[in-house]
Design a protein around this motif. Structure first.
Motif, PDB file in Angstrom:
ATOM      1  N   PHE A 143       0.797  -1.493   0.119  1.00 36.86           N
ATOM      2  CA  PHE A 143      -0.451  -0.022   0.139  1.00 36.86           C
ATOM      3  C   PHE A 143       0.825   1.043  -0.054  1.00 36.86           C
ATOM      4  O   PHE A 143       2.272   1.286   0.834  1.00 36.86           O
ATOM      5  CB  PHE A 143      -1.094  -0.179   0.925  1.00 36.86           C
ATOM      6  CG  PHE A 143      -0.104   0.200   2.908  1.00 36.86           C
ATOM      7  CD1 PHE A 143       0.307  -1.152   3.097  1.00 36.86           C
ATOM      8  CD2 PHE A 143       0.006   1.004   2.870  1.00 36.86           C
ATOM      9  CE1 PHE A 143       0.389  -1.632   4.525  1.00 36.86           C
ATOM     10  CE2 PHE A 143      -0.068   0.703   4.938  1.00 36.86           C
ATOM     11  CZ  PHE A 143       0.702  -0.432   5.044  1.00 36.86           C
TER      12      PHE A 143
ATOM     13  N   GLU B 140       1.562   3.705   1.913  1.00 38.84           N
ATOM     14  CA  GLU B 140       2.570   4.124   2.939  1.00 38.84           C
ATOM     15  C   GLU B 140       3.680   3.337   2.975  1.00 38.84           C
ATOM     16  O   GLU B 140       4.787   4.047   3.243  1.00 38.84           O
ATOM     17  CB  GLU B 140       1.898   4.630   4.246  1.00 38.84           C
ATOM     18  CG  GLU B 140       1.220   5.911   4.241  1.00 38.84           C
ATOM     19  CD  GLU B 140      -0.506   5.484   3.500  1.00 38.84           C
ATOM     20  OE1 GLU B 140      -0.536   5.068   2.551  1.00 38.84           O
ATOM     21  OE2 GLU B 140      -1.199   5.995   3.222  1.00 38.84           O
ATOM     22  N   GLU B 141       3.290   1.976   2.566  1.00 39.15           N
ATOM     23  CA  GLU B 141       4.732   1.181   2.701  1.00 39.15           C
ATOM     24  C   GLU B 141       4.833   1.523   1.193  1.00 39.15           C
ATOM     25  O   GLU B 141       6.932   1.041   1.522  1.00 39.15           O
ATOM     26  CB  GLU B 141       3.852  -0.139   2.655  1.00 39.15           C
ATOM     27  CG  GLU B 141       5.064  -1.396   3.021  1.00 39.15           C
ATOM     28  CD  GLU B 141       5.875  -0.977   4.363  1.00 39.15           C
ATOM     29  OE1 GLU B 141       5.019  -0.447   5.511  1.00 39.15           O
ATOM     30  OE2 GLU B 141       7.219  -1.526   4.888  1.00 39.15           O
TER      31      GLU B 141
ATOM     32  N   VAL C  60       6.206   4.174  -0.083  1.00 41.76           N
ATOM     33  CA  VAL C  60       6.508   5.784   0.299  1.00 41.76           C
ATOM     34  C   VAL C  60       7.984   5.194   1.361  1.00 41.76           C
ATOM     35  O   VAL C  60       8.811   5.614   0.903  1.00 41.76           O
ATOM     36  CB  VAL C  60       6.043   6.402   0.882  1.00 41.76           C
ATOM     37  CG1 VAL C  60       7.125   8.022   1.604  1.00 41.76           C
ATOM     38  CG2 VAL C  60       4.857   7.253  -0.115  1.00 41.76           C
ATOM     39  N   ALA C  61       7.264   4.432   2.753  1.00 42.95           N
ATOM     40  CA  ALA C  61       9.069   4.053   3.766  1.00 42.95           C
ATOM     41  C   ALA C  61       9.713   2.782   3.017  1.00 42.95           C
ATOM     42  O   ALA C  61      10.453   3.187   3.273  1.00 42.95           O
ATOM     43  CB  ALA C  61       7.804   3.437   5.164  1.00 42.95           C
TER      44      ALA C  61
ATOM     45  N   SER D 166      11.942   4.798   0.686  1.00 43.91           N
ATOM     46  CA  SER D 166      12.974   5.166   1.189  1.00 43.91           C
ATOM     47  C   SER D 166      14.003   4.161   2.022  1.00 43.91           C
ATOM     48  O   SER D 166      14.849   5.430   2.277  1.00 43.91           O
ATOM     49  CB  SER D 166      12.122   6.426   2.709  1.00 43.91           C
ATOM     50  OG  SER D 166      13.107   7.310   3.485  1.00 43.91           O
ATOM     51  N   ILE D 167      13.977   4.093   2.694  1.00 46.27           N
ATOM     52  CA  ILE D 167      14.730   2.695   3.416  1.00 46.27           C
ATOM     53  C   ILE D 167      15.769   2.367   2.384  1.00 46.27           C
ATOM     54  O   ILE D 167      16.624   2.174   2.039  1.00 46.27           O
ATOM     55  CB  ILE D 167      14.007   1.330   4.095  1.00 46.27           C
ATOM     56  CG1 ILE D 167      12.954   2.009   5.310  1.00 46.27           C
ATOM     57  CG2 ILE D 167      14.880   0.542   4.607  1.00 46.27           C
ATOM     58  CD1 ILE D 167      12.476   1.025   5.759  1.00 46.27           C
TER      59      ILE D 167
ATOM     60  N   GLN E 178      16.591   4.168   0.219  1.00 48.52           N
ATOM     61  CA  GLN E 178      17.139   5.045  -0.993  1.00 48.52           C
ATOM     62  C   GLN E 178      18.424   5.562   0.189  1.00 48.52           C
ATOM     63  O   GLN E 178      19.446   5.765   0.076  1.00 48.52           O
ATOM     64  CB  GLN E 178      16.563   6.227  -0.710  1.00 48.52           C
ATOM     65  CG  GLN E 178      17.104   7.402  -1.668  1.00 48.52           C
ATOM     66  CD  GLN E 178      15.668   8.031  -2.092  1.00 48.52           C
ATOM     67  OE1 GLN E 178      15.356   9.084  -1.472  1.00 48.52           O
ATOM     68  NE2 GLN E 178      15.252   8.720  -2.936  1.00 48.52           N
ATOM     69  N   ASN E 179      18.185   4.897   1.738  1.00 51.33           N
ATOM     70  CA  ASN E 179      18.683   5.282   2.730  1.00 51.33           C
ATOM     71  C   ASN E 179      20.291   4.002   2.311  1.00 51.33           C
ATOM     72  O   ASN E 179      21.604   4.624   2.916  1.00 51.33           O
ATOM     73  CB  ASN E 179      18.190   5.053   3.919  1.00 51.33           C
ATOM     74  CG  ASN E 179      17.194   6.431   4.407  1.00 51.33           C
ATOM     75  OD1 ASN E 179      17.216   7.268   3.423  1.00 51.33           O
ATOM     76  ND2 ASN E 179      16.951   6.275   5.393  1.00 51.33           N
TER      77      ASN E 179
ATOM     78  N   TYR F 117      15.887   3.853  12.437  1.00 53.62           N
ATOM     79  CA  TYR F 117      14.284   2.932  12.480  1.00 53.62           C
ATOM     80  C   TYR F 117      14.107   2.507  10.875  1.00 53.62           C
ATOM     81  O   TYR F 117      12.336   1.539  10.662  1.00 53.62           O
ATOM     82  CB  TYR F 117      14.280   5.056  10.959  1.00 53.62           C
ATOM     83  CG  TYR F 117      14.054   6.384  12.583  1.00 53.62           C
ATOM     84  CD1 TYR F 117      12.797   6.418  13.148  1.00 53.62           C
ATOM     85  CD2 TYR F 117      14.917   6.991  12.079  1.00 53.62           C
ATOM     86  CE1 TYR F 117      13.595   6.724  13.999  1.00 53.62           C
ATOM     87  CE2 TYR F 117      15.129   8.127  13.284  1.00 53.62           C
ATOM     88  CZ  TYR F 117      14.280   8.112  14.265  1.00 53.62           C
ATOM     89  OH  TYR F 117      14.235   8.998  15.282  1.00 53.62           O
TER      90      TYR F 117
ATOM     91  N   MET G 197      13.238  -0.460  12.977  1.00 50.40           N
ATOM     92  CA  MET G 197      12.215   0.103  14.335  1.00 50.40           C
ATOM     93  C   MET G 197      10.864  -1.013  12.938  1.00 50.40           C
ATOM     94  O   MET G 197      10.400  -1.301  13.529  1.00 50.40           O
ATOM     95  CB  MET G 197      12.090   1.295  14.514  1.00 50.40           C
ATOM     96  CG  MET G 197      10.719   1.878  14.978  1.00 50.40           C
ATOM     97  SD  MET G 197      11.008   3.717  15.261  1.00 50.40           S
ATOM     98  CE  MET G 197       9.976   4.377  15.034  1.00 50.40           C
ATOM     99  N   HIS G 198      11.362  -0.126  11.660  1.00 51.97           N
ATOM    100  CA  HIS G 198      10.120  -0.471  10.966  1.00 51.97           C
ATOM    101  C   HIS G 198       9.928  -2.453  10.274  1.00 51.97           C
ATOM    102  O   HIS G 198       9.239  -2.870  10.293  1.00 51.97           O
ATOM    103  CB  HIS G 198      10.541   0.137   9.161  1.00 51.97           C
ATOM    104  CG  HIS G 198      10.042  -0.668   7.948  1.00 51.97           C
ATOM    105  ND1 HIS G 198       9.990  -1.227   6.909  1.00 51.97           N
ATOM    106  CD2 HIS G 198       8.630  -0.201   7.756  1.00 51.97           C
ATOM    107  CE1 HIS G 198       9.419  -1.404   6.284  1.00 51.97           C
ATOM    108  NE2 HIS G 198       8.796  -1.022   6.531  1.00 51.97           N
TER     109      HIS G 198
ATOM    110  N   TRP H  12       6.507  -4.796  11.496  1.00 48.90           N
ATOM    111  CA  TRP H  12       6.807  -5.372  10.599  1.00 48.90           C
ATOM    112  C   TRP H  12       6.517  -7.360  11.419  1.00 48.90           C
ATOM    113  O   TRP H  12       6.118  -8.346  10.702  1.00 48.90           O
ATOM    114  CB  TRP H  12       7.032  -5.956   9.217  1.00 48.90           C
ATOM    115  CG  TRP H  12       6.125  -4.557   8.026  1.00 48.90           C
ATOM    116  CD1 TRP H  12       7.001  -4.052   8.048  1.00 48.90           C
ATOM    117  CD2 TRP H  12       5.336  -4.592   7.693  1.00 48.90           C
ATOM    118  NE1 TRP H  12       5.877  -3.755   7.216  1.00 48.90           N
ATOM    119  CE2 TRP H  12       4.835  -3.754   6.695  1.00 48.90           C
ATOM    120  CE3 TRP H  12       4.705  -6.193   6.908  1.00 48.90           C
ATOM    121  CZ2 TRP H  12       3.996  -3.975   6.707  1.00 48.90           C
ATOM    122  CZ3 TRP H  12       3.323  -5.471   6.635  1.00 48.90           C
ATOM    123  CH2 TRP H  12       2.941  -5.344   6.308  1.00 48.90           C
TER     124      TRP H  12
END
Lengths: 97, 227
Positions: B35, B37-38, B40-41, B44-45, B47-48, B135, B138-139, B143
């Motif tokens: 979905f 939000e996931e 995007v998150a 982003s992970i 990319q980090n 983070y 945490m993610h 899960w």
């Protein structure tokens, strides 16, 4: 999935402003998602995450009798002021003449 | 036996390659995660991770007199030191989460060790990377707990962990692996069977495919192109 409303604070001491909303399984996931969407570019110093179901919404404002004197914009003064200025100008020109 | 990284450069390249290749794999979910939000998150992970790879490559590049881009893209697939765990293409959510968790926990143990390094450049970068990795962990942990909260989720997770276990064992050397396995089995609540670790010396075909795609544009550009 529950929806969370996100409010963000740009600088310490400033008011929080509504930033958007997101879906998340619970508040822990909401925190992870909100950090990514509203925090990773340094655009916020703090976030509030509020489950939408917890928001007490008030959206009905009846004004059946049009009591506009309750409102700060209830007295349009522009026209009255204009009339008053004109009257004053006439009076003044009468005295001078 | 897992080959022990014998110098600072080797060790940093191992981590950088892990981060680059896993970042690449995780980015394959962009646009198709379960979905929005996931999506995007997780993007982003990813990319980090690639950002961490770049910072690590830069440290190594200073020492070797080369550049981060050359290290990331101009080596042959066999020269990469990444663990096969990060090479696998598994576009299935339970396997993705299982790998994410197994890797992030290994990375945490490794980064903790690096933070105490006597080399200030390495210790400083490790501390910086760790602040972002908090983070990621945490993610991943959210899960894992979430999947374990339902029968279906638990079944899928266990299947994925068993499949990935030999690969996961190959991420860390013997001295750190014990601590990793203690943390991982404590959260998972089960211990997969003993297995022979798939080591960094055993690249999969999936790395070759990834490399072909990852370096395609760079290889296709005329020599001397500046980016």
């Amino acid at each position: 999935m529950p929806i969370f409303e996100v409010f963000r604070q740009e600088r310490k001491g400033q008011a929080f402003q509504h930033a958007g909303s997101l879906s998340a399984a619970d508040s822990a996931f909401a925190e992870v998602y909100a950090r990514e969407q509203y925090g990773r570019r340094g655009e916020s110093v703090s976030l509030w995450l509020v489950p939408r179901v917890e928001i007490h919404e008030v959206d009905q404002f009846l004004d059946e009798l049009e009591r506009n004197y309750h409102r700060v914009d209830g007295y349009p003064l522009k026209a009255k002021l204009k009339e008053a200025r004109e009257r004053a100008a006439i009076l003044a020109s009468g005295k001078n003449g | 036996m897992v080959r022990k990284a014998n110098s600072r450069t080797d060790l940093l390249l191992e981590i950088a390659d892990d981060e680059l290749i896993l970042g690449w794999r995780n980015s394959e979910w962009t646009g198709i995660a379960p979905f929005l939000e996931e999506d995007v998150a997780f993007s982003s992970i990813a990319q980090n991770e690639i950002g961490h790879a770049r910072a690590l490559y830069e440290l190594v590049a200073q020492e070797l007199g080369t550049t981060a881009d050359q290290l990331a893209f101009d080596r042959r697939p066999d020269d990469y030191r990444c663990a096969p765990l990060v090479e696998l293409r598994r576009l299935e959510w339970a396997r993705t989460i299982a790998r994410h968790y197994l890797y992030e926990t290994a990375d945490a143990v490794r980064i903790e060790a690096l933070k105490t390094s006597s080399d200030p450049g390495v210790a400083g970068l490790a501390a910086k990377i760790d602040r972002e990795e908090i983070y990621h962990r945490m993610h991943a942990e959210l899960w894992i707990d979430r999947l374990q909260a339902s029968d279906d989720g638990r079944r899928r997770l266990e299947e994925a962990v068993h499949e990935l276990w030999p690969y996961a064992l190959g991420v860390l050397d013997d001295d750190l692996r014990l601590e990793w396995s203690r943390r991982v089995t404590a959260r998972l609540g089960f211990t997969p069977d003993e297995a022979r670790p798939v080591t960094r010396a055993e690249h999969t075909n999936e790395l070759q495919e990834l490399w072909d795609e990852m370096t395609m544009v760079r290889r296709g550009a005329p020599a001397g192109t500046s980016w």
